[in-house]
Scaffold this active site. Sequence first.
Site, mmCIF file in Angstrom:
data_model
loop_
_atom_site.group_PDB
_atom_site.id
_atom_site.type_symbol
_atom_site.label_atom_id
_atom_site.label_comp_id
_atom_site.label_asym_id
_atom_site.label_seq_id
_atom_site.Cartn_x
_atom_site.Cartn_y
_atom_site.Cartn_z
ATOM 1 C CD1 TRP A 201 -2.893 1.446 0.714
ATOM 2 C CD2 TRP A 201 -1.498 2.432 2.025
ATOM 3 N NE1 TRP A 201 -3.203 2.885 0.978
ATOM 4 C CE2 TRP A 201 -2.398 3.372 2.011
ATOM 5 C CE3 TRP A 201 -0.377 2.808 3.148
ATOM 6 C CZ2 TRP A 201 -2.374 4.588 2.342
ATOM 7 C CZ3 TRP A 201 -0.373 3.944 3.903
ATOM 8 C CH2 TRP A 201 -1.455 4.848 3.449
ATOM 9 C CG ASP A 480 -11.724 2.366 -2.353
ATOM 10 O OD1 ASP A 480 -10.980 1.569 -2.601
ATOM 11 O OD2 ASP A 480 -11.710 3.321 -1.700
ATOM 12 C CG ASN A 482 -10.588 0.801 1.230
ATOM 13 O OD1 ASN A 482 -9.578 1.184 0.646
ATOM 14 N ND2 ASN A 482 -11.733 1.583 0.762
ATOM 15 C CG ASP A 550 -5.298 5.015 -1.014
ATOM 16 O OD1 ASP A 550 -5.936 5.403 -1.801
ATOM 17 O OD2 ASP A 550 -5.612 4.217 -0.179
#
Length: 750
Positions: A201, A480, A482, A550
């Site tokens: 991430w 999305d 997550n 992100d």
Amino acid sequence: MQTISFYPESREFHLSNDRISYFINVMKNGQIGHLYFGKKIRERDSFAHFMQLKTCSHTSYLYDDDLTMSLDIARQEYPGYGTTDYRYPAFRIEQENGSSISNFIYQSHHIFSGKKKLEGLPAVYAEKDDECTTLEITLEDSLMQASLILSYTVFDRYDAVMRSVRFVNHGNQQLKLTNAQSMAVDLFDSDFEMLQLDGAWSRERHVHTRKLVSGIQSVDSMRGHSSAEHNPFIALKRPETTEFQGDAYGFALVYSGNFLAQVEVSRFEHARVLLGINPLEFAWTLNPGDSFQTPEAVLVFSDSGLNGMSQIFHSLFNERLVRGPWRGKDRPVLINNWEGTYFNFNDEKILSIAEKAKEFGVELFVLDDGWFGRRDDASSSLGDWYSDKNKLVDGVEGLSRKITSIGLKFGLWFEPEMVNRDSELFRAHPDWAIATPGRSMSHGRNQYCLDFSRDEVVDCIYEMMEKVLRNSDISYVKWDMNRDITEAYGAKLGSGRQGEFFHRYMLGVYRLYEKLITAFPDILFESCASGGARFDAGMLYYAPQAWASDDTDAVERLKIQYGSSMAYPVSSIGAHVSAVPNHQLNRITSLSTRANTAFFGAFGYELDPDKLSEEEKAEIKEQVAFFKKYRHVFQYGTFYRLISPFEHNGNTSWMAVSEDRKTAVFAYYKVLATPNPKANKVRLKGLDPEAVYVCSRAGEEYYGDELMNMGFLPDLEYTGSRVRNPAVKFKNSGTDIGDFTSQLYVLERK
């Protein structure tokens, strides 16, 4: 011109277009052998001499009278295991007697114009039958009473071969498929370096390269999606291959779930490449009459280096994977409220952002997480896809119309695959959350995954989303995801079919996408999974762009966007300018550098305009106008990677050139300044060598061959005096000298 020919005497299939050749044959034992994949070779009746079978000690042979026919030596197209080949197989089928030994031999083939659709799966498509040719080879195991159909498609325009496999049970016994790769190919040697895209991430798709060694080297995912850790793409390059010279093979899987990409170097130094669904936790039951279709794999060859390989993927994916009205269409400049407000917003705040964004020239406002249920933080309401009217008086339905009345398009965030415990959906259907009986449920971000292997779950989510979209003025959806899947179990699958769960989950995701796209064909979908954790070719079939990461820091984005471009087109890379200090790294970079990085993608902003100075607002207005002027070049121009951030202390350079070579945009990024440095030169690419190009920023004219051979001299270093070029009129070109700086140059053919 693409052709597929069959030579009966040699039993060879020759697949080719004007630039590549792919040769395979029916071997003596009836299985399919691999002869060649690479640069176009002149046609002849047979290349059997290239098979190179030989006698070898400590090898098992298929025939008593032939001490050369061993599958341990032969280069194959879709190998099994257990009949003289000890390498990792492309497939495995368990029979009712417990045996997994098989013998699929050639029965027939079919060559036809065009390409079949893969039902329920994303795949490259043909718009006209005459643009490609497909070969289907049917292999049968008479004892098992099953067939295996190998599919190959070659296009005229693209130097790629599309492959997939279908298994069919024609017999009376139940079969269990426990490994079903989309493709396998045994290359002649192993003198390659393997390039892979790895990370985590906020640092997705970093480029890593390693030399092939004896044994198995692989990347994979077991997370229920393609993952941020590894991407379902690998490349093999010769040690001497560069960005622009030498042989490179690319292998991409058109799939978004668990995958395996593997290269095995044998004792004879052949390199076996496998790509497909991860065999771990996979088992598919084939009852009599059942069939199973693998996802599609795309094989690319370039003799023009890694950049040539990437350009093939870019063209193919832009033109024959992306579908609908957004294929080839410029992406709108957007502003997303997430980093500007997070969950803390109301009508007044959102409308204020939208009104100021309109003044900047922004075209689309996207409302992110927090508009539904009672969603004030990440702990509640996922699954309750109806408006929170405590925040939005008229709901998103009314807000959407207020936004469009301002003159902006409106977009909305969903996370359809997830549910919170604190939600009406979970209270009504707790069994819809993925869980193993008798075991505790792991959570991530306070949420759980819905069981998309169940039709009723997919249909319920569709009905809620459809209602919101139908009653609102929405032109964009950000989808999305997550968290990873844990405690994988399909409550409706039964004890004997749990190995089907992960693939059925992915088929459910694709089914929901297809239902929404069919109902709302003009909506632009952007895929997202904690940023770039599901950035793959499969998603591009449904969502033409993906949120790349992100991490919005301009410096880190250089690596992320550079790595992404190895296989994925610039038009698909969601890239935004965010506030500083950066919310992920706390780094401060100039507004110009943030824009110069984000321009090369699906461009937008993610900040609160109310917190900007008047000077920053004026600069953003200039940035948007500049981007709109050159948007098509940025997003669909031929993309060239010039300097790698992984090899030059972070310094990076790339450029995009219009199809007609009239316009080029060249960018250079300096991460850390150095004192009293040497002169800096970058050789440009893709220009017309005979043409004169005008660079207004530099105040010079150049010939194309001059820029490509002598190079261009960007000035980003402090040498003792701070001199600014009086020709510079555009603030966003990055005139600051020092760390985290950049320069952008537009070259126009005179």
